[in-house]
Scaffold this active site. Structure first.
Site, PDB file in Angstrom:
ATOM      1  N   GLU A   1       1.493   4.296  -2.956  1.00  0.00           N
ATOM      2  CA  GLU A   1       1.285   4.751  -4.342  1.00  0.00           C
ATOM      3  C   GLU A   1       2.577   5.171  -5.021  1.00  0.00           C
ATOM      4  OE1 GLU A   1      -2.434   4.310  -2.474  1.00  0.00           O
ATOM      5  OE2 GLU A   1      -0.736   5.532  -1.781  1.00  0.00           O
TER       6      GLU A   1
ATOM      7  N   PHE B   1      -7.897   5.032  -5.408  1.00  0.00           N
ATOM      8  CA  PHE B   1      -8.782   6.191  -5.393  1.00  0.00           C
ATOM      9  C   PHE B   1      -7.987   7.416  -5.823  1.00  0.00           C
ATOM     10  CE2 PHE B   1     -10.748   3.352  -2.273  1.00  0.00           C
ATOM     11  CZ  PHE B   1     -12.065   3.331  -2.735  1.00  0.00           C
TER      12      PHE B   1
ATOM     13  N   LEU C   1       0.841  -1.200   0.000  1.00  0.00           N
ATOM     14  CA  LEU C   1       0.000   0.000   0.000  1.00  0.00           C
ATOM     15  C   LEU C   1       0.876   1.251   0.000  1.00  0.00           C
ATOM     16  CD1 LEU C   1      -2.030  -2.249   0.804  1.00  0.00           C
ATOM     17  CD2 LEU C   1      -3.204  -0.542   2.184  1.00  0.00           C
TER      18      LEU C   1
ATOM     19  N   HIS D   1     -12.666   9.244  -0.887  1.00  0.00           N
ATOM     20  CA  HIS D   1     -13.084   8.261  -1.877  1.00  0.00           C
ATOM     21  C   HIS D   1     -13.948   8.886  -2.958  1.00  0.00           C
ATOM     22  CE1 HIS D   1     -12.247   6.063   1.892  1.00  0.00           C
ATOM     23  NE2 HIS D   1     -11.622   5.246   1.071  1.00  0.00           N
TER      24      HIS D   1
END
Length: 724
Positions: free
Chosen positions: A442, A465, A440, A513
């Site tokens: 990015e 997201f 996790l 989100h």
């Protein structure tokens, strides 16, 4: 060029005259570390070349002929690291690694590193890597991709390249680098503390801890200071000595023999065991951070004097005296011979042409095209209408079958099949090596993709997201989109990035989100951004994005509207009006091509993404009012064909732009400007956008966004029918 010695050089020459040779920490001999005395002399010459380039850069800048003075003085021990590697091992270099560059070039026929680097100092168009766009350490012949100055931003893609080497071998594909290559990635002790560096090191250790190949040598060149901020003594070693999954080695970067010893062991571990190694090279920074940096403002005279006494060129001179049979006069002759050579070349290059026009500067933003690698499709096309998510899933499966070099990566895309089911069953079909569940982070996901793309694969990455992109956006802005620009198109990192985003998600969300901020993507030169509104267009845009990445080596981002993933209906529950048949493997929507519903000439609604679904719903009410209208879908949010947009609305009385992103920084600003510039009167135009707000959780989640009702109201106001 004046040959007057600069103050730093004068102090070095005085030390040379006094036979002031500092003793290295280790009393090593060339024989003990397996180095021939001639190699020691060669390394020292590379160090001298690097040093005189630093001095020349300062002289050129003083004359207005040079434009870069971040030098390598004190770091020249990295020449020994270059000797420990093969010339075809990919190297992602710190900006103080001129000696590494020079030493590698000396092992590759036909290279002239001094001239090449001077051309870059002077921003000459003949600079063989950047074409005069920037001073970067890079060379296609030397397997050195150019790096930007963004702190530590090259570490994630070095990690990605390390993963790519083993993946290419497993897939049986040839790539940019040899399968048994070792990736070298160098950086400073200050950059080591950056979150990007820590993320990349963590990702490399995370992979290696699980037994995945990761043949990367992380070279930390520790000079104990970052511009003016000291690095705590022992911090780097304490942070890395027991790091899971990563071997730790240390060396005295002032001592060529000790550096060669440690570097050779680091490369052996990485090449044979395919595991990452952290090589901690202690060195010293001379001359300050850059030409404009006066370190006297923050370092004491005693500290500066102590650092100059530890000059690696003085240490190296002592090694030559002891082990290569050179006396003081011989070393001085080497020094002055290199000095004269650099000075002569500097005078030559400053007369070479420089970039003059915008067209010359921009020529390498878009990479060169290459032959496509798609294989024929023999499968069945699903004619049954279905949702956007289902159409994407089928298109991804087809693309993975047609392109053997396609690799997917992202959080939860494999076993789980993605948060919204878009990648369901793909890992079971193609394997965990082609549909990669990442950690996790990015920055690491995008860096992995850059490394894969630069190595010869085409990655399709998923960012879970849109709001999660922003902590990693520099991997697109500063790295992926600039590689072709800074390498004159010689290096590329084609990739497709799928991002779930925008608003209107029901039952889940809030700002993190439901993010409707895409300005960060739209202003990156060369980056393409698409946004589908329905399943058929999603297939066409995705298939075109993969073609663009494979054949034109582009970086393409697809913003996928979360709220439309599973939307089936248009006007009433059960009508299936937003389900579409699979348009097939050859259906592609070229950049700038608009979608269109209706032929009405009274009103054109120009929109994209969720706005298309809303506008189609609003159209039913407006048409009941007697309004003849059309709905136009942008599809592509960058490289907009404004002439095509103007032509599509030219015969319409009014144009309403519906933009689900915020009023400031949204695509609607560009659309209005483009239409006005093409003669559309301002009174014929209006725009409806989201408010300047984050998106809340709960029943108010759509309160700040355009709605069917607000589109109807805005259209009526524009048409003068407010009372309808």
């Amino acid at each position: 060029m004046s040959h007057d010695a600069l103050p730093q050089e004068q102090r070095f020459l005085e030390a040379l005259a006094r036979d002031a040779w500092p003793d290295p920490e280790q009393a090593l001999t060339p024989e003990a570390v397996g180095m021939a005395p001639e190699a020691l002399v060669e390394l020292y010459e590379s160090q001298l070349m690097s040093r005189h380039l630093d001095l020349a850069a300062r002289r050129l800048q003083a004359r207005g002929e040079g434009f870069y003075t971040i030098g390598s003085a004190g770091h020249e021990g990295n020449a020994a690291v270059a000797l420990a590697l093969r010339p075809d091992d990919p190297a992602f270099l710190h900006y103080r690694d001129a000696a590494f560059f020079i030493q590698r070039a000396r092992r590759v026929p036909g290279q002239n590193p001094l001239r090449d680097l001077l051309l870059s100092f002077a921003a000459c168009a003949e600079d063989p890597i950047s074409g005069g766009r920037h001073k970067v350490l890079g060379s296609k012949a030397l397997a050195i991709p150019p790096q930007t100055s963004t702190i530590a931003s090259h570490l994630p893609k070095a990690m990605g390249t390390g993963h790519a080497l083993a993946l290419l071998r497993r897939l049986g594909l040839e790539g940019e680098w040899s399968h048994d290559g070792v990736v070298l990635c160098s950086f400073g002790d200050a950059s080591f503390n950056h979150s990007t560096a820590q993320g990349a090191l963590n990702a490399a250790g995370w992979a290696a801890y699980q037994g995945l190949p990761m043949p990367v040598v992380w070279l930390c060149e520790d000079n104990a200071i970052g511009i003016s901020t000291p690095t705590p003594q022992g911090w780097v070693a304490a942070s890395m000595a027991a790091r899971p999954g990563i071997h730790y080695l240390a060396c005295d970067g002032l001592d060529l023999l000790d550096t060669w010893r440690a570097a050779s062991e680091a490369v052996r571990i990485a090449r044979v065991r395919r595991q990452p190694v952290f090589l901690h090279m202690r060195c010293v920074r001379l001359y300050g951070h850059a030409g404009s940096d006066a370190q006297q403002a923050y370092l004491s005279p005693a500290r500066i004097q102590a650092d100059e006494a530890r000059d690696p060129l003085l240490v190296g001179a002592g090694l030559l005296r002891r082990h290569a049979g050179l006396d003081r006069e011989g070393i001085a002759a080497l020094y002055h011979g290199v000095r004269e050579r650099v000075a002569s070349l500097a005078e030559e290059v400053i007369g070479r042409p420089r970039l003059q026009s915008a067209a010359q500067v921009m020529a390498s933003i878009v990479p060169p095209a290459r032959s496509g690698r798609a294989q024929p499709w023999q499968g069945r096309v699903d004619a049954a209408p279905d949702t956007l998510a289902r159409r994407l899933n089928q298109a991804l499966e087809r693309l993975m079958t047609r392109y053997p070099h396609l690799v997917m990566a992202g959080e939860d895309i494999g076993r789980k099949g993605g948060v919204y089911g878009v990648t369901q069953k793909l890992q079971a079909r193609f394997g965990a090596h082609r549909v990669i569940d990442t950690l996790l982070d990015e920055q690491s996901i995008l860096g992995l993709g850059i490394g894969l793309g630069q190595s010869g694969l085409v990655p399709i990455l998923e960012i879970q997201f849109l709001a999660y992109l922003h902590n990693a956006e520099d991997q697109l802005r500063g790295e992926a989109a600039t590689l072709s620009f800074f390498s004159s198109g010689q290096y590329t990192n084609p990739m497709v990035v799928r991002i779930a985003g925008l608003g209107y998600q029901k039952g889940f969300g809030g700002h993190f989100h439901n993010d409707n901020a895409i300005a960060v993507l739209r202003d990156i030169p060369g980056l393409l951004v698409a946004c589908p509104s329905n399943g058929a267009d999603a297939v066409g845009l995705l298939q075109e994005a993969v073609r663009l990445a494979d054949e034109e080596q582009r970086v393409v981002v697809i913003i996928e509207p979360i709220a439309l993933y599973h939307t089936r209906d248009l006007h009433a529950e059960g009508d299936g009006g937003w389900c579409f048949a699979d348009p097939g493997p050859e259906h592609r929507l070229p950049v700038g091509e608009l979608g269109r519903w209706g032929e009405g000439r009274e009103l054109a609604i120009l929109t994209y993404g969720n706005g298309v679904h809303l506008a189609r719903q609003a159209a039913a009410t407006l048409e009941a009012d007697g309004v003849a209208l059309r709905v136009l879908d942008l599809r592509w949010l960058t490289a907009i064909d404004h002439d095509a947009v103007q032509a599509a609305v030219a015969d319409c009385g009014r144009v309403l732009i519906v933009d689900e992103c915020r009023r400031t920084g949204s695509v609607s600003e560009e659309l209005v400007t483009g239409l006005v510039e093409r003669g559309v009167p301002g009174e014929r135009l209006a725009r409806l956008t989201a408010e300047e707000s984050f998106i809340p959780l709960g029943p108010a989640a759509t309160a700040t966004l355009p709605s069917v009702a607000s589109i109807v109201e805005a259209a009526r106001a524009l048409l003068g029918r407010s009372g309808a």
